[in-house]
Design a protein around this motif. Structure first.
Motif, PDB file in Angstrom:
ATOM      1  N   MET A 235      78.672  21.369  66.228  1.00 33.64           N
ATOM      2  CA  MET A 235      77.520  22.186  66.611  1.00 33.64           C
ATOM      3  C   MET A 235      77.654  23.532  65.933  1.00 33.64           C
ATOM      4  O   MET A 235      78.043  24.519  66.558  1.00 33.64           O
ATOM      5  CB  MET A 235      77.496  22.390  68.119  1.00 33.64           C
ATOM      6  CG  MET A 235      76.967  21.221  68.913  1.00 33.64           C
ATOM      7  SD  MET A 235      76.889  21.768  70.625  1.00 33.64           S
ATOM      8  CE  MET A 235      76.307  20.305  71.436  1.00 33.64           C
TER       9      MET A 235
ATOM     10  N   HIS B  75      71.126  11.700  64.772  1.00 37.84           N
ATOM     11  CA  HIS B  75      71.729  12.361  65.932  1.00 37.84           C
ATOM     12  C   HIS B  75      70.657  12.359  67.004  1.00 37.84           C
ATOM     13  O   HIS B  75      69.539  12.845  66.775  1.00 37.84           O
ATOM     14  CB  HIS B  75      72.154  13.790  65.601  1.00 37.84           C
ATOM     15  CG  HIS B  75      72.843  14.472  66.747  1.00 37.84           C
ATOM     16  ND1 HIS B  75      72.144  15.125  67.743  1.00 37.84           N
ATOM     17  CD2 HIS B  75      74.150  14.555  67.087  1.00 37.84           C
ATOM     18  CE1 HIS B  75      73.013  15.601  68.627  1.00 37.84           C
ATOM     19  NE2 HIS B  75      74.230  15.275  68.256  1.00 37.84           N
ATOM     20  N   LEU B  76      70.974  11.796  68.160  1.00 43.70           N
ATOM     21  CA  LEU B  76      69.964  11.593  69.200  1.00 43.70           C
ATOM     22  C   LEU B  76      69.171  12.860  69.486  1.00 43.70           C
ATOM     23  O   LEU B  76      67.943  12.858  69.447  1.00 43.70           O
ATOM     24  CB  LEU B  76      70.639  11.139  70.500  1.00 43.70           C
ATOM     25  CG  LEU B  76      71.000   9.665  70.637  1.00 43.70           C
ATOM     26  CD1 LEU B  76      71.740   9.441  71.948  1.00 43.70           C
ATOM     27  CD2 LEU B  76      69.742   8.807  70.564  1.00 43.70           C
ATOM     28  N   ALA B  77      69.886  13.940  69.780  1.00 42.94           N
ATOM     29  CA  ALA B  77      69.200  15.165  70.185  1.00 42.94           C
ATOM     30  C   ALA B  77      68.511  15.811  68.996  1.00 42.94           C
ATOM     31  O   ALA B  77      67.350  16.221  69.092  1.00 42.94           O
ATOM     32  CB  ALA B  77      70.195  16.124  70.827  1.00 42.94           C
TER      33      ALA B  77
ATOM     34  N   LEU C  70      62.296  30.717  68.553  1.00 41.54           N
ATOM     35  CA  LEU C  70      62.719  29.310  68.559  1.00 41.54           C
ATOM     36  C   LEU C  70      64.238  29.220  68.464  1.00 41.54           C
ATOM     37  O   LEU C  70      64.874  28.394  69.128  1.00 41.54           O
ATOM     38  CB  LEU C  70      62.067  28.572  67.382  1.00 41.54           C
ATOM     39  CG  LEU C  70      60.539  28.470  67.402  1.00 41.54           C
ATOM     40  CD1 LEU C  70      60.029  27.850  66.108  1.00 41.54           C
ATOM     41  CD2 LEU C  70      60.077  27.643  68.609  1.00 41.54           C
TER      42      LEU C  70
ATOM     43  N   HIS D 280      66.400  29.258  71.542  1.00 42.70           N
ATOM     44  CA  HIS D 280      66.551  27.989  72.246  1.00 42.70           C
ATOM     45  C   HIS D 280      67.652  27.148  71.622  1.00 42.70           C
ATOM     46  O   HIS D 280      68.423  26.497  72.312  1.00 42.70           O
ATOM     47  CB  HIS D 280      65.234  27.219  72.250  1.00 42.70           C
ATOM     48  CG  HIS D 280      64.179  27.859  73.108  1.00 42.70           C
ATOM     49  ND1 HIS D 280      63.592  29.048  72.773  1.00 42.70           N
ATOM     50  CD2 HIS D 280      63.645  27.481  74.286  1.00 42.70           C
ATOM     51  CE1 HIS D 280      62.724  29.383  73.725  1.00 42.70           C
ATOM     52  NE2 HIS D 280      62.742  28.449  74.652  1.00 42.70           N
TER      53      HIS D 280
ATOM     54  N   ALA E 130      70.235  28.229  70.298  1.00 37.94           N
ATOM     55  CA  ALA E 130      71.523  28.841  70.630  1.00 37.94           C
ATOM     56  C   ALA E 130      72.095  28.320  71.938  1.00 37.94           C
ATOM     57  O   ALA E 130      73.277  28.538  72.220  1.00 37.94           O
ATOM     58  CB  ALA E 130      71.368  30.360  70.695  1.00 37.94           C
ATOM     59  N   GLY E 131      71.284  27.616  72.733  1.00 37.07           N
ATOM     60  CA  GLY E 131      71.827  26.975  73.929  1.00 37.07           C
ATOM     61  C   GLY E 131      73.004  26.074  73.592  1.00 37.07           C
ATOM     62  O   GLY E 131      73.930  25.925  74.382  1.00 37.07           O
ATOM     63  N   CYS E 132      72.949  25.458  72.403  1.00 40.52           N
ATOM     64  CA  CYS E 132      74.088  24.657  71.912  1.00 40.52           C
ATOM     65  C   CYS E 132      74.728  25.311  70.689  1.00 40.52           C
ATOM     66  O   CYS E 132      75.949  25.404  70.588  1.00 40.52           O
ATOM     67  CB  CYS E 132      73.625  23.253  71.519  1.00 40.52           C
ATOM     68  SG  CYS E 132      73.095  22.241  72.904  1.00 40.52           S
TER      69      CYS E 132
ATOM     70  N   MET F 153      65.307  14.205  67.848  1.00 37.69           N
ATOM     71  CA  MET F 153      64.204  14.480  68.758  1.00 37.69           C
ATOM     72  C   MET F 153      63.699  15.922  68.598  1.00 37.69           C
ATOM     73  O   MET F 153      62.507  16.165  68.460  1.00 37.69           O
ATOM     74  CB  MET F 153      64.625  14.242  70.205  1.00 37.69           C
ATOM     75  CG  MET F 153      63.475  14.424  71.173  1.00 37.69           C
ATOM     76  SD  MET F 153      64.039  14.821  72.823  1.00 37.69           S
ATOM     77  CE  MET F 153      64.626  16.486  72.590  1.00 37.69           C
ATOM     78  N   PHE F 154      64.642  16.881  68.594  1.00 33.31           N
ATOM     79  CA  PHE F 154      64.206  18.281  68.489  1.00 33.31           C
ATOM     80  C   PHE F 154      63.513  18.526  67.144  1.00 33.31           C
ATOM     81  O   PHE F 154      62.525  19.266  67.079  1.00 33.31           O
ATOM     82  CB  PHE F 154      65.385  19.240  68.693  1.00 33.31           C
ATOM     83  CG  PHE F 154      65.842  19.318  70.111  1.00 33.31           C
ATOM     84  CD1 PHE F 154      64.945  19.648  71.126  1.00 33.31           C
ATOM     85  CD2 PHE F 154      67.155  19.061  70.468  1.00 33.31           C
ATOM     86  CE1 PHE F 154      65.349  19.728  72.451  1.00 33.31           C
ATOM     87  CE2 PHE F 154      67.569  19.127  71.794  1.00 33.31           C
ATOM     88  CZ  PHE F 154      66.664  19.453  72.783  1.00 33.31           C
TER      89      PHE F 154
ATOM     90  N   GLN G 243      61.700  16.494  65.538  1.00 31.04           N
ATOM     91  CA  GLN G 243      60.334  15.959  65.630  1.00 31.04           C
ATOM     92  C   GLN G 243      59.397  16.895  66.383  1.00 31.04           C
ATOM     93  O   GLN G 243      58.191  16.882  66.138  1.00 31.04           O
ATOM     94  CB  GLN G 243      60.330  14.589  66.325  1.00 31.04           C
ATOM     95  CG  GLN G 243      60.986  13.467  65.536  1.00 31.04           C
ATOM     96  CD  GLN G 243      60.262  13.149  64.230  1.00 31.04           C
ATOM     97  OE1 GLN G 243      59.114  13.542  64.038  1.00 31.04           O
ATOM     98  NE2 GLN G 243      60.949  12.465  63.330  1.00 31.04           N
ATOM     99  N   THR G 244      59.951  17.673  67.299  1.00 25.26           N
ATOM    100  CA  THR G 244      59.085  18.563  68.089  1.00 25.26           C
ATOM    101  C   THR G 244      58.756  19.850  67.327  1.00 25.26           C
ATOM    102  O   THR G 244      57.950  20.646  67.800  1.00 25.26           O
ATOM    103  CB  THR G 244      59.711  18.946  69.449  1.00 25.26           C
ATOM    104  OG1 THR G 244      60.861  19.747  69.204  1.00 25.26           O
ATOM    105  CG2 THR G 244      60.086  17.710  70.251  1.00 25.26           C
ATOM    106  N   LEU G 245      59.405  20.080  66.174  1.00 30.08           N
ATOM    107  CA  LEU G 245      59.119  21.284  65.379  1.00 30.08           C
ATOM    108  C   LEU G 245      58.017  20.975  64.374  1.00 30.08           C
ATOM    109  O   LEU G 245      58.097  19.978  63.653  1.00 30.08           O
ATOM    110  CB  LEU G 245      60.381  21.734  64.630  1.00 30.08           C
ATOM    111  CG  LEU G 245      61.542  22.255  65.476  1.00 30.08           C
ATOM    112  CD1 LEU G 245      62.760  22.495  64.592  1.00 30.08           C
ATOM    113  CD2 LEU G 245      61.171  23.523  66.224  1.00 30.08           C
TER     114      LEU G 245
ATOM    115  N   ASP H  14      56.828  25.855  62.283  1.00 36.24           N
ATOM    116  CA  ASP H  14      58.010  26.225  63.085  1.00 36.24           C
ATOM    117  C   ASP H  14      59.261  26.265  62.208  1.00 36.24           C
ATOM    118  O   ASP H  14      60.071  27.201  62.282  1.00 36.24           O
ATOM    119  CB  ASP H  14      58.259  25.191  64.204  1.00 36.24           C
ATOM    120  CG  ASP H  14      57.229  25.260  65.320  1.00 36.24           C
ATOM    121  OD1 ASP H  14      56.570  26.300  65.464  1.00 36.24           O
ATOM    122  OD2 ASP H  14      57.107  24.264  66.065  1.00 36.24           O
TER     123      ASP H  14
END
Lengths: 100, 415
Positions: A47, A72-74, A31, A34, A36-38, A77-78, A80-82, A86
């Motif tokens: 960041m 923070h928008l992103a 996980l 992913h 690390a993309g940012c 959201m992220f 919430q998906t965990l 996770d």
């Protein structure tokens, strides 16, 4: 789950049995790749790099995004998906990284 | 150490005796075609994990298409967008600067334009986009100097910038937007903002005509508000309701024909309809629409189990064609390949994307989503979009975030 949980309950609930195995740092690393993309080594205050982050501070930050206490928008959201497992896996991975 | 002839000969003899002891490279072989966000990321992650990786990329210096609009706006130099492959080579990737000319999928072999042949256990095809011939009648790649596409970064981006700089006072810049699907959904509209920013500084009476075959587009409310607020009176968009789906050009005469109505223009940016990069088609990996269908669990080609297709070229479901998406997909594919070839652990696929756009100085917005496989495609789990009423500080933060992201992804790709 208490240590006195009946064996029959464990046999009937393989998912719960898997949970007993504890957090999976290897899944956390997956996980984290992913994130690390940012959140790269080159990260900034906005960041921060994920690697090296304190596991408790990480878990608290995710909880704060999930509850809306931090906005923070992103990240909201992220977060919430965990799932709870996770987050535990990510924290376990960070804890392993810490001891290296 | 100084090498003497005698020691050299002795060393050679010893080497000859030792030859049977030196094992050939028995690591599984992965060939990656394309050194962009998908290919470079995959190469890096595979090379870190016990696979012999060869990366085929024609360009020695790769110009990122992402952030290239910022160069048009004057917020970046073109050189800031250029990256080399020394970092990947140092990580053990065998980087070959050539073009993949053919793929024999039965023999699992790639032939390069230079004649070399490369065998693979797994192939990653990440060639980006190609343009659909005839999608804008009158335009072809042969006309790209008169009417640049600037949708693969580098000399085309520089040319468009030079043409905007040389445009007569009060001239007309026409941008012909592509139909869906295409690389970087907000890209053409950010380009309008960045061109408008540049012109507002250097040629404030210039006009921008956006000719768009689509009814609606990414971040539309945010872009249209920015056009109105930052660049009042400069930008006009013509949609399909006024014939923008029937556009043709005459590059010699610098005329744009919108459903029979001829417009003289001074600079024209034609962003044609798109399809998967050429080698994906040569390899027989594409569908009737020109994109390469893949399984959502691991980006594996639906035409060949030994091939994965990443990034813009793939037909995968909901993810936009973006560098962030390609980078995310590359990690999933690399994990699947390592699991198969090296018995490494495999976890369920997750994908993410964020696309930032710059509307004006320090005025950044973003759209993003999380994705997972569902019903045979990559499906959106949840998404977000910048609000129209955000304050200036939030917009500045978003802009700063995009800079950090650019540094992060290019470090992962090339570092």
């Amino acid at each position: 789950m208490s240590a006195r949980a009946p064996l029959a309950a464990l046999l009937a609930a393989p998912v719960a049995a898997a949970a007993l195995a504890g957090p999976d740092p290897e899944h956390g690393a997956w996980l984290g790749a992913h994130c690390a993309g940012c959140h790269a080594e080159s990260g900034s205050a906005a960041m921060p790099p994920l690697e090296g982050m304190d596991p408790d501070a990480f878990t608290a930050a995710i909880e704060a995004y999930r509850s809306g206490e931090r906005t923070h928008l992103a990240m909201q959201m992220f977060a919430q998906t965990l799932s709870a497992s996770d987050v535990a896996d990510l924290a376990a991975w960070l804890a392993e990284e810490d001891t290296r | 150490m100084k090498l003497h002839r005698r020691t050299l000969i002795g060393g050679l003899a010893a080497g000859a005796l030792a030859t049977p002891m030196i094992a050939a490279d028995t690591r599984p072989r992965v060939v990656v075609i394309g050194g962009g966000a998908g290919g470079a990321t995959a190469a890096r992650h595979l090379a870190d994990g016990g696979v012999a990786v060869t990366l085929i990329e024609p360009a020695r210096r790769y110009y990122t298409c992402f952030f290239s609009n910022l160069y048009l706006g004057g917020f970046r130099d073109l050189d800031d967008l250029a990256h080399g492959y020394g970092g990947l080579a140092a990580r053990g990737v065998n980087v070959i600067h050539d073009r993949a000319a053919d793929v024999d999928r039965d023999a699992r072999r790639v032939t390069l334009a230079g004649g070399a042949e490369l065998s693979y256990d797994r192939l990653i095809v990440a060639p980006g986009i190609d343009f659909v011939e005839g999608s804008v009648p009158g335009w072809s790649v042969a006309a790209q100097n008169a009417m640049p596409h600037a949708y693969r970064a580098g000399s085309q981006t520089r040319l468009l910038r030079e043409q905007l700089a040389a445009m007569r006072e009060g001239g007309v810049f026409a941008l012909i937007a592509p139909p869906n699907p295409y690389r970087c959904p907000p890209g053409p509209y950010e380009r309008v903002c960045m061109s408008a920013h540049y012109l507002s500084q250097h040629n404030p009476s210039a006009k921008i005509l956006v000719i768009d075959p689509k009814d609606s587009f990414s971040k539309q409310g945010l872009f249209e508000a920015a056009w109105r607020d930052h660049y009042p009176g400069m930008i006009e968009r013509i949609g399909p309701d006024f014939g923008a789906d029937k556009v043709a050009v005459d590059p010699d005469a610098m005329v744009v024909d919108i459903d029979g109505m001829a417009e003289d223009v001074d600079v024209c940016n034609v962003i044609p309809a798109q399809k998967a990069g050429r080698i994906a088609r040569i390899a027989g990996l594409t569908d009737a629409a020109g994109w390469a269908p893949v399984h959502p669990e691991d980006m594996r080609s639906r035409k060949d189990d030994a091939v994965h297709v990443l990034g813009d070229a793939a037909n995968q479901g909901d993810m936009p064609k973006s560098a962030f998406s390609a980078n995310s997909q590359a990690k999933v594919a690399a994990q699947a390949i390592r699991a198969e070839l090296l018995d490494a652990p495999r976890h369920p696929a997750r994908y993410a994307n964020t696309c930032w756009s710059l509307l004006g100085p320090e005025d950044g917005v973003k759209v993003g989503a999380a994705y997972a496989p569902e019903d045979g495609r990559i499906a959106t789990l949840d998404s977000f979009l910048s609000d129209g009423d955000e304050n200036a500080e939030t917009r500045r933060q978003t802009w700063r975030e995009s800079i950090d992201w650019y540094r992060a992804i290019t470090a992962e790709m090339f570092g």
